[in-house]
Design a protein around this motif. Structure first.
Motif, PDB file in Angstrom:
ATOM      1  N   PHE A 654       0.867  -1.179   0.000  1.00 12.70           N
ATOM      2  CA  PHE A 654       0.000   0.000   0.000  1.00 12.70           C
ATOM      3  C   PHE A 654       0.896   1.219   0.000  1.00 12.70           C
ATOM      4  O   PHE A 654       1.790   1.341   0.858  1.00 12.70           O
ATOM      5  CB  PHE A 654      -0.911   0.007   1.221  1.00 12.70           C
ATOM      6  N   LYS A 655       0.709   2.186  -0.927  1.00 13.55           N
ATOM      7  CA  LYS A 655       1.537   3.381  -1.024  1.00 13.55           C
ATOM      8  C   LYS A 655       0.657   4.611  -1.152  1.00 13.55           C
ATOM      9  O   LYS A 655      -0.426   4.538  -1.747  1.00 13.55           O
ATOM     10  CB  LYS A 655       2.464   3.310  -2.226  1.00 13.55           C
ATOM     11  N   VAL A 656       1.196   5.755  -0.564  1.00 13.58           N
ATOM     12  CA  VAL A 656       0.510   7.038  -0.675  1.00 13.58           C
ATOM     13  C   VAL A 656       1.491   8.008  -1.312  1.00 13.58           C
ATOM     14  O   VAL A 656       2.669   8.070  -0.913  1.00 13.58           O
ATOM     15  CB  VAL A 656       0.045   7.561   0.687  1.00 13.58           C
ATOM     16  N   PHE A 657       0.984   8.811  -2.283  1.00 16.94           N
ATOM     17  CA  PHE A 657       1.832   9.741  -3.031  1.00 16.94           C
ATOM     18  C   PHE A 657       1.305  11.162  -2.850  1.00 16.94           C
ATOM     19  O   PHE A 657       0.070  11.370  -2.793  1.00 16.94           O
ATOM     20  CB  PHE A 657       1.829   9.392  -4.525  1.00 16.94           C
ATOM     21  N   ASN A 658       2.290  12.113  -2.732  1.00 13.46           N
ATOM     22  CA  ASN A 658       1.866  13.515  -2.708  1.00 13.46           C
ATOM     23  C   ASN A 658       1.647  13.962  -4.140  1.00 13.46           C
ATOM     24  O   ASN A 658       1.782  13.183  -5.089  1.00 13.46           O
ATOM     25  CB  ASN A 658       2.877  14.388  -1.978  1.00 13.46           C
ATOM     26  N   ARG A 659       1.365  15.194  -4.311  1.00 17.79           N
ATOM     27  CA  ARG A 659       0.999  15.671  -5.620  1.00 17.79           C
ATOM     28  C   ARG A 659       2.152  15.717  -6.586  1.00 17.79           C
ATOM     29  O   ARG A 659       1.968  15.907  -7.784  1.00 17.79           O
ATOM     30  CB  ARG A 659       0.341  17.048  -5.547  1.00 17.79           C
ATOM     31  N   TRP A 660       3.378  15.577  -6.036  1.00 22.37           N
ATOM     32  CA  TRP A 660       4.556  15.542  -6.921  1.00 22.37           C
ATOM     33  C   TRP A 660       4.981  14.107  -7.249  1.00 22.37           C
ATOM     34  O   TRP A 660       5.971  13.870  -7.883  1.00 22.37           O
ATOM     35  CB  TRP A 660       5.735  16.270  -6.254  1.00 22.37           C
ATOM     36  N   GLY A 661       4.188  13.142  -6.778  1.00 24.42           N
ATOM     37  CA  GLY A 661       4.460  11.745  -7.060  1.00 24.42           C
ATOM     38  C   GLY A 661       5.477  11.118  -6.126  1.00 24.42           C
ATOM     39  O   GLY A 661       5.982  10.032  -6.409  1.00 24.42           O
ATOM     40  N   GLU A 662       5.743  11.799  -5.008  1.00 27.73           N
ATOM     41  CA  GLU A 662       6.701  11.241  -4.050  1.00 27.73           C
ATOM     42  C   GLU A 662       5.964  10.348  -3.074  1.00 27.73           C
ATOM     43  O   GLU A 662       4.845  10.662  -2.643  1.00 27.73           O
ATOM     44  CB  GLU A 662       7.421  12.364  -3.299  1.00 27.73           C
ATOM     45  N   VAL A 663       6.579   9.201  -2.755  1.00 26.49           N
ATOM     46  CA  VAL A 663       5.972   8.277  -1.792  1.00 26.49           C
ATOM     47  C   VAL A 663       6.096   8.899  -0.417  1.00 26.49           C
ATOM     48  O   VAL A 663       7.218   9.185   0.047  1.00 26.49           O
ATOM     49  CB  VAL A 663       6.655   6.902  -1.823  1.00 26.49           C
ATOM     50  N   VAL A 664       4.996   9.102   0.254  1.00 26.69           N
ATOM     51  CA  VAL A 664       5.015   9.666   1.608  1.00 26.69           C
ATOM     52  C   VAL A 664       4.690   8.604   2.642  1.00 26.69           C
ATOM     53  O   VAL A 664       4.893   8.811   3.837  1.00 26.69           O
ATOM     54  CB  VAL A 664       4.049  10.862   1.713  1.00 26.69           C
ATOM     55  N   PHE A 665       4.090   7.466   2.117  1.00 27.58           N
ATOM     56  CA  PHE A 665       3.784   6.374   3.048  1.00 27.58           C
ATOM     57  C   PHE A 665       3.790   5.078   2.252  1.00 27.58           C
ATOM     58  O   PHE A 665       3.313   5.015   1.119  1.00 27.58           O
ATOM     59  CB  PHE A 665       2.424   6.589   3.707  1.00 27.58           C
ATOM     60  N   GLU A 666       4.294   3.975   2.863  1.00 25.95           N
ATOM     61  CA  GLU A 666       4.338   2.651   2.210  1.00 25.95           C
ATOM     62  C   GLU A 666       4.322   1.603   3.297  1.00 25.95           C
ATOM     63  O   GLU A 666       5.034   1.734   4.313  1.00 25.95           O
ATOM     64  CB  GLU A 666       5.601   2.515   1.362  1.00 25.95           C
ATOM     65  N   THR A 667       3.526   0.523   3.052  1.00 22.52           N
ATOM     66  CA  THR A 667       3.456  -0.570   4.017  1.00 22.52           C
ATOM     67  C   THR A 667       3.136  -1.853   3.281  1.00 22.52           C
ATOM     68  O   THR A 667       2.486  -1.848   2.220  1.00 22.52           O
ATOM     69  CB  THR A 667       2.411  -0.323   5.110  1.00 22.52           C
ATOM     70  N   ASN A 668       3.552  -2.993   3.882  1.00 21.24           N
ATOM     71  CA  ASN A 668       3.190  -4.329   3.347  1.00 21.24           C
ATOM     72  C   ASN A 668       2.236  -5.050   4.284  1.00 21.24           C
ATOM     73  O   ASN A 668       1.979  -6.239   4.121  1.00 21.24           O
ATOM     74  CB  ASN A 668       4.454  -5.166   3.147  1.00 21.24           C
ATOM     75  N   ASP A 669       1.751  -4.306   5.295  1.00 18.30           N
ATOM     76  CA  ASP A 669       0.862  -4.899   6.291  1.00 18.30           C
ATOM     77  C   ASP A 669      -0.484  -4.249   6.139  1.00 18.30           C
ATOM     78  O   ASP A 669      -0.618  -3.019   6.293  1.00 18.30           O
ATOM     79  CB  ASP A 669       1.424  -4.685   7.688  1.00 18.30           C
ATOM     80  N   VAL A 670      -1.450  -5.040   5.876  1.00 19.82           N
ATOM     81  CA  VAL A 670      -2.794  -4.520   5.661  1.00 19.82           C
ATOM     82  C   VAL A 670      -3.382  -3.924   6.933  1.00 19.82           C
ATOM     83  O   VAL A 670      -4.299  -3.116   6.870  1.00 19.82           O
ATOM     84  CB  VAL A 670      -3.707  -5.630   5.091  1.00 19.82           C
ATOM     85  N   GLU A 671      -2.765  -4.284   8.108  1.00 23.76           N
ATOM     86  CA  GLU A 671      -3.296  -3.795   9.369  1.00 23.76           C
ATOM     87  C   GLU A 671      -2.708  -2.430   9.733  1.00 23.76           C
ATOM     88  O   GLU A 671      -3.193  -1.747  10.628  1.00 23.76           O
ATOM     89  CB  GLU A 671      -2.998  -4.810  10.478  1.00 23.76           C
ATOM     90  N   GLN A 672      -1.640  -2.051   9.058  1.00 27.46           N
ATOM     91  CA  GLN A 672      -0.985  -0.786   9.397  1.00 27.46           C
ATOM     92  C   GLN A 672      -1.727   0.361   8.728  1.00 27.46           C
ATOM     93  O   GLN A 672      -2.092   0.265   7.554  1.00 27.46           O
ATOM     94  CB  GLN A 672       0.483  -0.810   8.941  1.00 27.46           C
ATOM     95  N   SER A 673      -1.912   1.508   9.505  1.00 26.46           N
ATOM     96  CA  SER A 673      -2.627   2.663   8.988  1.00 26.46           C
ATOM     97  C   SER A 673      -1.665   3.828   8.783  1.00 26.46           C
ATOM     98  O   SER A 673      -0.559   3.870   9.322  1.00 26.46           O
ATOM     99  CB  SER A 673      -3.750   3.064   9.936  1.00 26.46           C
ATOM    100  N   TRP A 674      -2.137   4.837   8.024  1.00 25.66           N
ATOM    101  CA  TRP A 674      -1.331   6.046   7.754  1.00 25.66           C
ATOM    102  C   TRP A 674      -1.859   7.157   8.633  1.00 25.66           C
ATOM    103  O   TRP A 674      -3.055   7.429   8.662  1.00 25.66           O
ATOM    104  CB  TRP A 674      -1.451   6.416   6.264  1.00 25.66           C
ATOM    105  N   LYS A 675      -0.843   7.854   9.392  1.00 19.05           N
ATOM    106  CA  LYS A 675      -1.224   8.874  10.355  1.00 19.05           C
ATOM    107  C   LYS A 675      -1.062  10.278   9.779  1.00 19.05           C
ATOM    108  O   LYS A 675      -1.065  11.278  10.488  1.00 19.05           O
ATOM    109  CB  LYS A 675      -0.381   8.741  11.623  1.00 19.05           C
ATOM    110  N   GLY A 676      -0.866  10.376   8.483  1.00 19.54           N
ATOM    111  CA  GLY A 676      -0.753  11.684   7.847  1.00 19.54           C
ATOM    112  C   GLY A 676       0.650  12.254   7.906  1.00 19.54           C
ATOM    113  O   GLY A 676       0.837  13.477   7.783  1.00 19.54           O
ATOM    114  N   THR A 677       1.689  11.413   8.073  1.00 13.42           N
ATOM    115  CA  THR A 677       3.077  11.842   8.137  1.00 13.42           C
ATOM    116  C   THR A 677       3.802  11.266   6.951  1.00 13.42           C
ATOM    117  O   THR A 677       3.336  10.340   6.286  1.00 13.42           O
ATOM    118  CB  THR A 677       3.730  11.358   9.442  1.00 13.42           C
TER     119      THR A 677
END
Length: 720
Positions: A654-677
């Motif tokens: 699971f990956k999250v990208f900012n508007r410039w396409g930079e990965v800001v969050f990545e995980t391989n655990d479906v139980e892990q959540s993103w805290k907005g950092t």
């Protein structure tokens, strides 16, 4: 006179073959006569039977033996063997069967003798006439018609007719014999269904050498020697002078002389070259000598001659009006022509001189008559028509004389005259009528005769049959493979008369046929009942089975859930799955190899498929569209929700990208959540972020069927 007319009459004395193949005439040569041909007193006494009796004749009966000997010495008149005929009798019945008209009376007379009859029994009969020869009767003419049954026996046993002439001493005259026995090759005879028939024929006997002597004529007929076949003859005779029929010179204004001589000779040769019995001398002059040479059938000749006299006084003949007589068929009429200076009438068509005359025409006939004056001269011919009203003939005609109950039939009347006709059940009905009948009925009709002629009637029965229902068994509707044949049949039963297959070989009649259809079609059949009523039409469908559909299970594949395999085919007659089930459908609940055998009457196909049940294909992920990591304890984290609680998940990212396409969050655990950092655990600003996830279910990488990854993406809004 030494001749004994009562002596036995034995045929073995005349075995000469020629007697049975041609008539023999006796003629004595070289005698000149010059007396009237129309002399009335011949001295022969009823030689022509015109008294209606056998007066002047002696009659005998007898028999023929099985050896062919004939004894006819018993004096007797048998009404069956010595029958005097009359002109009102119908023609001979034996000859009529072969469309031969043999009148029972010689032409010009009212009576003749029938000697013998058509009944068998071994009988024999004869008649004998003796007369004194005078210049008025030196020519004895016999007219006869012979009817002999031909059984094909030996010659001496065959039915026969014989004629003999004897002198005063009882001696047979030279050429004075005619004898014939049944034989298929007799000249002049006509074969008629086993009978030999001779139409009326004349034979003359010239007796001038015997003037003053008694001459005897014998005639005889017999049955066959075995008693099973008959023979008889019609006989007439005339005693005549023998001379040229001309003694009055040339008639004024004619310049021609019409001459005739007695019939009964084989050949006639006139001095002008004519070879007929009657001749006409053109440009005749008074004093001319006319002669004729007469030749008998045996070659004897006699020459007669006469001299043309000076013209007589001219006489004018004026005939009284002749009324057109009308008679019914089979009747006779007496006609007498009257007029001034009229001596007699020559009936040209009948070749006789007579006035009055009795006529019995079978149909309406026009006769040409030539008046003869007292000088013997002919005058302008006139016509006399005897109208013969035919018997009314009526016939009931019908379209069908046997019909089914309730059917319609047309009746009509056909008649041959307009005297009047009618239906006897209802005289007011027209000649053509149409009826619907429910029972057999007889119809009667009548036609009136013309004038006084009798009416006739006819009847006809129309038979009505009650129809019976048809009971039968037929071939059921069937299906065949393409190119194959099939036998269609209707079971044979007594109530079926015939079966017609329509549009097959032009309506083939048969209880069964073999067909090879190229397309599906109905075969029509017409059933005819034995009573010809209530025809019934039926049909049999023959379908062509199409090829079975192939690849009905599809390709090997991965499935996400239980699957129903449906292999139904309209042309299939059976199914067999790998587990033995026979339904056209099969429920798949787990991975495996599946096969089905599909068949019909034409072919069988086998289908196989490998199916793998996906373990991740049912997994679903939900990513919130927004969250607020502000520490208030409400929606502070981006938490991924999934239904794959009990399904192992491998290769999750699971990956999250900012508007410039930079990965800001990545995980391989479906139980892990993103805290907005970010990856350095620094708080990220508010805004829109992009996410994507990828995962593989259990078994990924171990099978080509379910080895593809699952990829999803979306947007999330971060709001503090």
């Amino acid at each position: 006179m030494n001749f004994d007319s009562t002596r036995p009459f034995h045929l073995q004395a005349i075995r000469k073959k020629s007697f049975f193949y041609k008539p023999i005439l006796i003629l004595v040569c070289c005698w000149l006569l010059n007396i009237s041909m129309f002399a009335q007193d011949s001295g022969c006494n009823n030689e022509n039977f015109e008294l209606g009796t056998l007066e002047g004749w002696e009659s005998f009966i007898g028999y023929i033996t099985t050896e062919g000997e004939v004894d006819v010495s018993t004096p007797a008149i048998s009404p069956f063997q010595h029958l005097i005929t009359h002109t009102n009798l119908s023609p001979d019945p034996v000859a009529s069967v072969c469309d031969l008209t043999i009148n029972r009376v010689a032409a010009g007379g009212n009576h003749s003798l029938r000697l013998g009859n058509k009944s068998s029994g071994g009988g024999a009969e004869r008649v004998v006439k003796t007369f004194t020869v005078t210049p008025e009767n030196v020519y004895f003419l016999v007219q006869y018609s012979v009817v002999l049954q031909d059984p094909g026996h030996q010659d001496h046993l065959q039915p026969r007719f014989e004629m003999r002439v004897f002198n005063e001493a009882g001696e047979l005259l030279p050429c004075g014999e005619y004898a014939v026995r049944a034989n298929p090759d007799i000249p002049g005879f006509v074969n008629c269904n086993g009978w030999e028939v001779l139409p009326w024929t004349s034979v003359g006997f010239e007796l001038s050498e015997y003037v003053g002597q008694d001459i005897t004529i014998e005639l005889l007929t017999t049955d066959c020697g075995k008693g099973d076949h008959a023979g008889y003859a019609y006989i007439d005779a005339s005693c005549l002078p023998l001379n040229i029929g001309f003694d009055s010179g040339i008639c004024i204004g004619e310049g021609t002389a019409a001459l005739s001589v007695a019939e009964g000779f084989a050949e006639y040769l006139w001095s002008n070259g004519d070879t007929e019995r009657i001749t006409t001398i053109e440009n005749a002059n008074v004093g001319d000598v006319i002669s004729v040479e007469l030749t008998s059938f045996t070659g004897c000749t006699i020459t007669l001659s006469d001299t043309i006299e000076a013209p007589p006084n001219s006489l004018e003949v004026i005939l009284d009006p002749i009324e057109e007589p009308k008679i019914c068929e089979g009747e006779s009429v007496d006609i007498e022509v009257n007029g001034s200076n009229l001596e007699t009438i020559y009936w040209k068509d009948l070749n006789i001189y007579a006035n009055p005359i009795e006529l019995s025409p079978l149909t309406t006939t026009t006769y040409e008559i030539i008046p003869i004056d007292f000088n013997g001269c002919q005058h302008a011919p006139e016509l006399v028509t005897v109208v013969v009203n035919p018997p009314p003939n009526i016939e009931i005609m019908v379209s069908e004389d046997t019909i089914c109950n309730g059917q319609t039939v047309e009746l009509s009347l056909e008649v041959n005259n307009d005297a009047g006709f009618r239906w006897l059940d209802d005289e007011e009905l027209p000649p053509i009528r149409t009826l619907q009948l429910n029972e057999s009925t007889t119809f009667y009709a009548q036609a009136d005769g013309i004038g006084t002629c009798p009416s006739t009637s006819d009847s006809l029965t129309i038979f009505v049959k009650d129809s019976q229902p048809i009971s039968y068994t037929k071939t059921p509707d069937s299906a065949v493979c393409e190119g194959e044949s099939i036998t269609l049949s209707i079971e044979e039963r007594e109530n079926i008369e015939a079966v017609f297959w329509k549009d097959v070989d032009t309506n083939m009649e048969a209880f069964s046929i073999e067909v090879s259809p190229t397309v599906s079609r109905y075969f029509k059949v017409l059933l005819i009942p034995s009573d010809d009523c209530a025809e019934f039409e039926d049909s049999i469908l023959v379908s062509i089975l199409p090829p079975l559909t192939s690849n009905v299970l599809g390709e090997d594949r991965c499935i996400d859930a239980p699957l129903v395999l449906d292999v139904f085919d309209e042309s299939a007659s059976g199914y067999l799955w790998q587990d033995g089930s026979t339904s056209p459908t099969f429920l798949v609940t787990e991975s495996g190899n599946y096969s089905v055998e599909i068949s019909n009457n034409c072919e069988t196909i086998i289908e196989n498929v490998q199916l793998e049940m996906s373990t991740s294909g049912n997994c679903r992920f939900e990513v919130p569209s927004a969250f607020s990591p502000n520490g208030d304890g409400i929606n502070d984290q981006l938490k991924i929700a999934t239904n794959c609680v009990n399904t192992p998940i491998n290769g999750f990212t699971f990956k999250v990208f900012n508007r410039w396409g930079e990965v800001v969050f990545e995980t391989n655990d479906v139980e892990q959540s993103w805290k907005g950092t970010n990856t350095k655990f620094q708080n990220l600003p508010n805004g829109l972020y992009v996410w994507w996830l990828r995962f593989e279910g259990e078994g990924r990488g171990r099978s080509d069927l379910c080895g593809e990854s699952v990829f999803e993406k979306g947007n999330v809004v971060l709001v503090r």
